[in-house]
Design an enzyme around this catalytic site. Structure first.
Site, PDB file in Angstrom:
ATOM      1  CB  ALA A  63      -0.935  -0.006   1.204  1.00 56.49           C
ATOM      2  CG  PHE A  64       4.968   3.179   1.892  1.00 60.85           C
ATOM      3  CD1 PHE A  64       4.572   3.985   2.955  1.00 60.85           C
ATOM      4  CD2 PHE A  64       6.141   3.503   1.220  1.00 60.85           C
ATOM      5  CE1 PHE A  64       5.328   5.091   3.332  1.00 60.85           C
ATOM      6  CE2 PHE A  64       6.900   4.604   1.591  1.00 60.85           C
ATOM      7  CZ  PHE A  64       6.489   5.404   2.647  1.00 60.85           C
ATOM      8  CB  VAL A  88      -2.929  -1.463   5.764  1.00 55.68           C
ATOM      9  CG1 VAL A  88      -1.740  -1.355   6.707  1.00 55.68           C
ATOM     10  CG2 VAL A  88      -2.607  -0.784   4.446  1.00 55.68           C
ATOM     11  CB  ILE A  89      -3.838  -6.736   8.367  1.00 57.54           C
ATOM     12  CG1 ILE A  89      -4.756  -7.064   7.179  1.00 57.54           C
ATOM     13  CG2 ILE A  89      -4.339  -7.430   9.631  1.00 57.54           C
ATOM     14  CD1 ILE A  89      -4.867  -8.531   6.827  1.00 57.54           C
ATOM     15  CB  THR A  93       4.170  -4.580  13.151  1.00 57.05           C
ATOM     16  OG1 THR A  93       4.917  -3.498  12.644  1.00 57.05           O
ATOM     17  CG2 THR A  93       3.237  -5.065  12.078  1.00 57.05           C
ATOM     18  CG  HIS A  95       5.390  -1.658   8.737  1.00 54.59           C
ATOM     19  ND1 HIS A  95       6.607  -1.028   8.777  1.00 54.59           N
ATOM     20  CD2 HIS A  95       5.167  -1.957   7.435  1.00 54.59           C
ATOM     21  CE1 HIS A  95       7.092  -0.942   7.547  1.00 54.59           C
ATOM     22  NE2 HIS A  95       6.236  -1.497   6.717  1.00 54.59           N
ATOM     23  CG  PHE A 120      -8.405   5.478   0.532  1.00 50.91           C
ATOM     24  CD1 PHE A 120      -7.025   5.359   0.503  1.00 50.91           C
ATOM     25  CD2 PHE A 120      -9.065   5.143   1.707  1.00 50.91           C
ATOM     26  CE1 PHE A 120      -6.317   4.907   1.608  1.00 50.91           C
ATOM     27  CE2 PHE A 120      -8.362   4.691   2.829  1.00 50.91           C
ATOM     28  CZ  PHE A 120      -6.990   4.575   2.768  1.00 50.91           C
ATOM     29  NE  ARG A 134     -14.319  -3.338   7.205  1.00 55.19           N
ATOM     30  CZ  ARG A 134     -14.681  -3.986   8.316  1.00 55.19           C
ATOM     31  NH1 ARG A 134     -14.523  -5.292   8.413  1.00 55.19           N
ATOM     32  NH2 ARG A 134     -15.203  -3.326   9.335  1.00 55.19           N
TER      33      ARG A 134
HETATM   34  N1  INI Z   1       1.754  -3.230   3.032  1.00 55.34           N
HETATM   35  C1  INI Z   1       0.420  -3.464   2.865  1.00 55.34           C
HETATM   36  O1  INI Z   1      -0.114  -3.216   1.765  1.00 55.34           O
HETATM   37  N2  INI Z   1      -0.313  -3.955   3.902  1.00 55.34           N
HETATM   38  C2  INI Z   1       0.243  -4.213   5.130  1.00 55.34           C
HETATM   39  O2  INI Z   1      -0.503  -4.671   6.033  1.00 55.34           O
HETATM   40  C3  INI Z   1       1.615  -3.972   5.322  1.00 55.34           C
HETATM   41  N3  INI Z   1       2.231  -4.221   6.626  1.00 55.34           N
HETATM   42  O3  INI Z   1       1.513  -4.601   7.554  1.00 55.34           O
HETATM   43  O4  INI Z   1       3.393  -4.043   6.823  1.00 55.34           O
HETATM   44  C4  INI Z   1       2.374  -3.464   4.228  1.00 55.34           C
HETATM   45  N4  INI Z   1       3.695  -3.196   4.355  1.00 55.34           N
HETATM   46  C5  INI Z   1       4.545  -3.031   3.191  1.00 55.34           C
HETATM   47  C6  INI Z   1       4.580  -1.602   2.663  1.00 55.34           C
HETATM   48  O5  INI Z   1       3.371  -1.265   2.037  1.00 55.34           O
HETATM   49  C7  INI Z   1       5.698  -1.410   1.665  1.00 55.34           C
HETATM   50  O6  INI Z   1       5.493  -2.250   0.554  1.00 55.34           O
HETATM   51  C8  INI Z   1       7.080  -1.689   2.235  1.00 55.34           C
HETATM   52  O7  INI Z   1       7.291  -0.970   3.437  1.00 55.34           O
HETATM   53  C9  INI Z   1       8.179  -1.248   1.229  1.00 55.34           C
HETATM   54  O8  INI Z   1       8.113   0.154   0.960  1.00 55.34           O
END
Ligand code: INI
Length: 206
Positions: A63-64, A88-89, A93, A95, A120, A134
């Site tokens: 997602a990032f 994104v779960i 973490t 994160h 979105f 969902r």
């Molecule tokens: N990316 C997701 O799409 N969902 C998640 O739950 C997730 N977690 O939990 O870490 C996640 N991380 C990876 C992130 O999107 C990037 O791809 C990575 O950080 C590299 O830039």
């Protein structure tokens, strides 16, 4: 009152998607879920009359990465709208916060920068169960499919922006507050015709 762009009587009517071009960005992270959302997107677009050849799909790691890819897709000028899918779960973490927030902010920024709707369609959930309900496929669990909802939102935004932009051509992107609305120029003689035109566009008959 000026133009009423929103007609509640028409809320239940499907938007005609024929001739529309859409881009999809789909994150591979949690792809068991994002593929289910993608199924919802295809079903919704197909039922709205969008041709499969008019839809392009780009995969990104997570997602990032969505905002940059979505902005690049939107900036091509090829698409009427872009649909961003991710999941994104929270898990255990921190994160989550670093991924979910920036994905939302980045998608918002990308659509404001390009003027192209970027929907979105990113689930931000506590656990896998919430993600499953969902992203329902063929009624396999009780819930809904946020991918299908994202596709419907994309089509509605295309139509709404069409209504705005065809009603006030030449004022496209005018954020300088120098246009008639900002200067308080008031009603124009052609308001009645403009309103009828907006309603035709909103109803999907150009
Ligand atoms: N990316 C997701 O799409 N969902 C998640 O739950 C997730 N977690 O939990 O870490 C996640 N991380 C990876 C992130 O999107 C990037 O791809 C990575 O950080 C590299 O830039």
């Amino acid at each position: 009152m000026g133009v009423d762009f929103r007609s509640t009587e028409r809320d239940d009517q499907p938007v005609d998607g024929s001739g529309r071009r859409l881009g999809i960005i789909c994150a591979r992270w949690n792809d068991v879920i994002t593929r289910r959302m993608l199924t919802g997107v295809w079903a919704e677009l197909e039922s709205a009359g969008v041709a499969a050849d008019d839809v392009d799909l780009v995969w990104v790691p997570g997602a990032f990465e969505i905002p940059l890819a979505a902005k690049a897709m939107a900036a091509t000028g090829r698409y009427d709208a872009v649909i961003a899918l991710g999941c994104v779960i929270r898990g255990d973490t921190a994160h989550f916060e670093y991924v979910a927030g920036p994905a939302a902010t980045g998608i918002l920024q990308a659509q404001l920068d390009t003027g192209v709707p970027i929907v979105f369609g990113v689930l931000t959930v506590e656990n896998r169960r919430q993600a499953l309900v969902r992203s329902v496929v063929d009624g396999d669990v009780v819930g809904d499919n946020k991918g299908a909802e994202a596709a419907a939102t994309a089509l509605e935004m295309i139509q709404a922006l069409d209504a705005i932009r065809t009603s006030w051509p030449g004022e496209r992107g005018a954020c300088s507050r120098s246009g008639p609305a900002a200067s308080g120029a008031g009603e124009r003689a052609d308001d009645g015709e403009r309103r009828r035109h907006v309603e035709r566009v909103h109803a999907g008959s150009h």
